[in-house]
Design an enzyme around this catalytic site. Structure first.
Site, PDB file in Angstrom:
ATOM      1  N   CYS A 114       0.808  -1.230   0.000  1.00 54.26           N
ATOM      2  CA  CYS A 114       0.000   0.000   0.000  1.00 54.26           C
ATOM      3  C   CYS A 114       0.841   1.280   0.000  1.00 54.26           C
ATOM      4  CB  CYS A 114      -0.949   0.008   1.192  1.00 54.26           C
ATOM      5  SG  CYS A 114      -2.131  -1.343   1.132  1.00 54.26           S
ATOM      6  N   HIS A 249      -3.205   7.445   2.963  1.00 51.76           N
ATOM      7  CA  HIS A 249      -3.609   6.146   2.419  1.00 51.76           C
ATOM      8  C   HIS A 249      -4.979   5.815   2.999  1.00 51.76           C
ATOM      9  CE1 HIS A 249      -3.810   2.082   1.218  1.00 51.76           C
ATOM     10  NE2 HIS A 249      -3.549   1.571   2.413  1.00 51.76           N
ATOM     11  N   ASN A 279     -10.058   0.348   0.219  1.00 51.62           N
ATOM     12  CA  ASN A 279      -8.594   0.442   0.188  1.00 51.62           C
ATOM     13  C   ASN A 279      -8.120  -0.053  -1.177  1.00 51.62           C
ATOM     14  OD1 ASN A 279      -5.853   0.049   0.444  1.00 51.62           O
ATOM     15  ND2 ASN A 279      -5.967  -0.998   2.427  1.00 51.62           N
TER      16      ASN A 279
HETATM   17  N1  COA Z   1     -18.242  -8.305   9.705  1.00 59.46           N
HETATM   18  C1  COA Z   1     -18.595  -8.633  10.953  1.00 59.46           C
HETATM   19  N2  COA Z   1     -17.701  -9.037  11.865  1.00 59.46           N
HETATM   20  C2  COA Z   1     -16.411  -9.088  11.506  1.00 59.46           C
HETATM   21  C3  COA Z   1     -15.970  -8.745  10.229  1.00 59.46           C
HETATM   22  C4  COA Z   1     -16.939  -8.333   9.293  1.00 59.46           C
HETATM   23  N3  COA Z   1     -16.630  -7.974   8.034  1.00 59.46           N
HETATM   24  N4  COA Z   1     -14.627  -8.888  10.163  1.00 59.46           N
HETATM   25  C5  COA Z   1     -14.236  -9.307  11.377  1.00 59.46           C
HETATM   26  N5  COA Z   1     -15.309  -9.436  12.186  1.00 59.46           N
HETATM   27  C6  COA Z   1     -15.342  -9.862  13.585  1.00 59.46           C
HETATM   28  C7  COA Z   1     -14.155 -10.699  13.981  1.00 59.46           C
HETATM   29  O1  COA Z   1     -14.360 -12.045  13.625  1.00 59.46           O
HETATM   30  C8  COA Z   1     -14.117 -10.489  15.484  1.00 59.46           C
HETATM   31  O2  COA Z   1     -15.066 -11.360  16.067  1.00 59.46           O
HETATM   32  P1  COA Z   1     -14.748 -12.056  17.479  1.00 59.46           P
HETATM   33  O3  COA Z   1     -14.599 -10.922  18.455  1.00 59.46           O
HETATM   34  O4  COA Z   1     -15.962 -12.885  17.691  1.00 59.46           O
HETATM   35  O5  COA Z   1     -13.494 -12.825  17.275  1.00 59.46           O
HETATM   36  C9  COA Z   1     -14.628  -9.053  15.657  1.00 59.46           C
HETATM   37  O6  COA Z   1     -15.279  -8.715  14.425  1.00 59.46           O
HETATM   38  C10 COA Z   1     -13.534  -8.055  15.955  1.00 59.46           C
HETATM   39  O7  COA Z   1     -12.474  -8.242  15.044  1.00 59.46           O
HETATM   40  P2  COA Z   1     -11.225  -7.277  15.000  1.00 59.46           P
HETATM   41  O8  COA Z   1     -10.291  -7.739  13.941  1.00 59.46           O
HETATM   42  O9  COA Z   1     -10.678  -7.104  16.382  1.00 59.46           O
HETATM   43  O10 COA Z   1     -11.958  -5.916  14.565  1.00 59.46           O
HETATM   44  P3  COA Z   1     -11.356  -4.495  14.393  1.00 59.46           P
HETATM   45  O11 COA Z   1     -12.128  -3.511  15.152  1.00 59.46           O
HETATM   46  O12 COA Z   1      -9.859  -4.486  14.569  1.00 59.46           O
HETATM   47  O13 COA Z   1     -11.656  -4.188  12.863  1.00 59.46           O
HETATM   48  C11 COA Z   1     -10.444  -4.147  10.790  1.00 59.46           C
HETATM   49  C12 COA Z   1     -11.108  -4.998  11.860  1.00 59.46           C
HETATM   50  C13 COA Z   1      -9.833  -5.077   9.763  1.00 59.46           C
HETATM   51  C14 COA Z   1     -11.504  -3.278  10.172  1.00 59.46           C
HETATM   52  C15 COA Z   1      -9.362  -3.270  11.451  1.00 59.46           C
HETATM   53  O14 COA Z   1      -8.575  -4.058  12.312  1.00 59.46           O
HETATM   54  C16 COA Z   1      -8.470  -2.606  10.451  1.00 59.46           C
HETATM   55  O15 COA Z   1      -8.893  -1.784   9.662  1.00 59.46           O
HETATM   56  N6  COA Z   1      -7.153  -2.909  10.525  1.00 59.46           N
HETATM   57  C17 COA Z   1      -6.177  -2.302   9.694  1.00 59.46           C
HETATM   58  C18 COA Z   1      -6.261  -2.899   8.361  1.00 59.46           C
HETATM   59  C19 COA Z   1      -5.385  -2.193   7.412  1.00 59.46           C
HETATM   60  O16 COA Z   1      -5.202  -1.029   7.516  1.00 59.46           O
HETATM   61  N7  COA Z   1      -4.881  -2.960   6.466  1.00 59.46           N
HETATM   62  C20 COA Z   1      -4.186  -2.489   5.357  1.00 59.46           C
HETATM   63  C21 COA Z   1      -2.933  -1.831   5.746  1.00 59.46           C
HETATM   64  S1  COA Z   1      -2.392  -1.123   4.303  1.00 59.46           S
END
Ligand code: COA
Length: 322
Positions: A114, A249, A279
């Site tokens: 990214c 980004h 993204n």
């Molecule tokens: N819909 C519903 N629930 C979802 C889900 C979705 N699309 N994706 C994940 N979950 C669930 C998980 O399974 C987890 O359930 P559990 O508590 O029963 O295990 C719960 O939601 C929390 O997951 P978590 O990963 O802790 O959520 P989060 O608040 O961190 O949000 C992201 C997830 C991916 C949105 C967030 O972590 C994020 O944006 N991270 C950075 C990603 C990024 O920037 N990547 C690219 C870098 S260039």
């Protein structure tokens, strides 16, 4: 002697097909409210079967060239940032060169996930400042929909397709003020996309889809982007109030808001496209930059901070007096 890389044109391309959160929630267990609250994303664009990173790059590049009113033959360097190249080789840069019919340029790809377009801007700036190139095309183009596991709700809701382009030229007036790029391979397991064809045969078989520990990536991204803001301001002996626009980004609105807060900036000074684009990896910063230049938000003479964070980890910034 010209000392600066000046932006003379920008371009962007988004595929026609819109995929909404509601549509995704019909195939995996998720909801529009979960996705929007946690990420800021409502919909993303998905490339058609006939499209590729090079075909999208061509459209964005042609736009940048047209805006600049530049003779394509004067372009002497083409850099394409992509994690989704049409082919392992030739590079997407070479494929783009052929599509644009430019003979007298050298073309290559940058792979920094990214952060790719920031790495591309940094390389372009070094070439221009050293006098090794005069007119440089930098494109970020990604077809993320083809490397996403559409059964994995934790990743498939995040990504989209598109291409952004910028044309830089050597100038005496200020343009790129500084670039800062970094990498740390220690975090390779938090975010990666396997290449099953080239992997060692004794390694575990994995499909070629994005694998991410989102929560951990989130924390490192927020801290790292905070540090790159300080580094960029210090290098230019500037204060937070000297920045007119933040072009981040587009991974997650909460990561973007944390960087804006660090800069004490109102969200009105931040270019946000992720609500309708998701993204788009290496395309995202250049797509956002293009959008805000086109709609007149970013004006000539203003100071713009571009930043990105991605797999590797890689991260970087470019400070531009537009
Ligand atoms: N819909 C519903 N629930 C979802 C889900 C979705 N699309 N994706 C994940 N979950 C669930 C998980 O399974 C987890 O359930 P559990 O508590 O029963 O295990 C719960 O939601 C929390 O997951 P978590 O990963 O802790 O959520 P989060 O608040 O961190 O949000 C992201 C997830 C991916 C949105 C967030 O972590 C994020 O944006 N991270 C950075 C990603 C990024 O920037 N990547 C690219 C870098 S260039």
């Amino acid at each position: 002697m010209s000392h600066y890389s000046r932006v003379i044109g920008t371009g962007g391309y988004l595929p026609e097909k819109v995929l909404t959160n509601e549509e995704i929630s019909l195939t995996v267990e998720t909801s529009d409210s979960w996705i929007h609250e946690r990420t800021g994303i409502k919909s993303r664009r998905i490339a058609a079967a006939h499209e590729s990173a090079s075909s999208m790059a061509e459209i964005a590049a042609r736009q940048a060239i047209e805006v600049a009113g530049c003779d394509p033959e004067t372009i002497d360097l083409i850099i394409v940032a992509t994690g989704t190249p049409d082919r392992v080789y030739p590079s997407t840069g070479c494929l783009l060169q052929q599509r644009l019919g430019i003979k007298n340029a050298v073309a290559f790809d940058v792979q920094a996930a990214c952060s790719g377009s920031i790495f591309g801007l940094s390389i372009a700036d070094q070439y221009i400042k050293s006098g090794a190139a005069k007119t440089v095309l930098v494109v970020g183009s990604e077809i993320c929909s083809r490397i996403v596991d559409w059964t994995d709700r934790s990743t498939c809701v995040l990504f989209g397709d598109g291409a952004g382009a910028v044309l830089l030229q050597a100038a005496e007036e200020k343009g790129i003020l500084s670039t800062h790029i970094h990498s740390d391979g220690e975090y390779e397991d938090l975010l990666y996309c396997p290449n099953p064809q080239a992997a060692a045969k004794e390694s575990e078989e994995e499909a070629g889809y994005i694998i991410m520990r989102g929560n951990e990536v989130f924390k490192v991204a927020v801290n790292t982007l905070g540090r790159i803001v300080d580094e960029t301001l210090e290098a230019n002996d500037m204060d937070k109030t000297d920045i007119d626009w933040l072009v981040p980004h587009q991974a997650n609105i909460r990561i973007i808001a944390a960087t804006a807060k660090k800069l004490k900036m109102s969200m009105d000074q931040v270019v946000v496209t992720l609500e309708t684009q998701g993204n788009t990896s290496s395309a995202s910063v250049l797509l956002a930059f293009n959008e805000a230049v086109r709609d007149g938000r970013i004006q000539r003479g203003q100071v713009v901070l571009l930043e990105a964070f991605g797999a590797g980890f890689t991260w970087g910034s470019a400070l531009i007096r537009y």
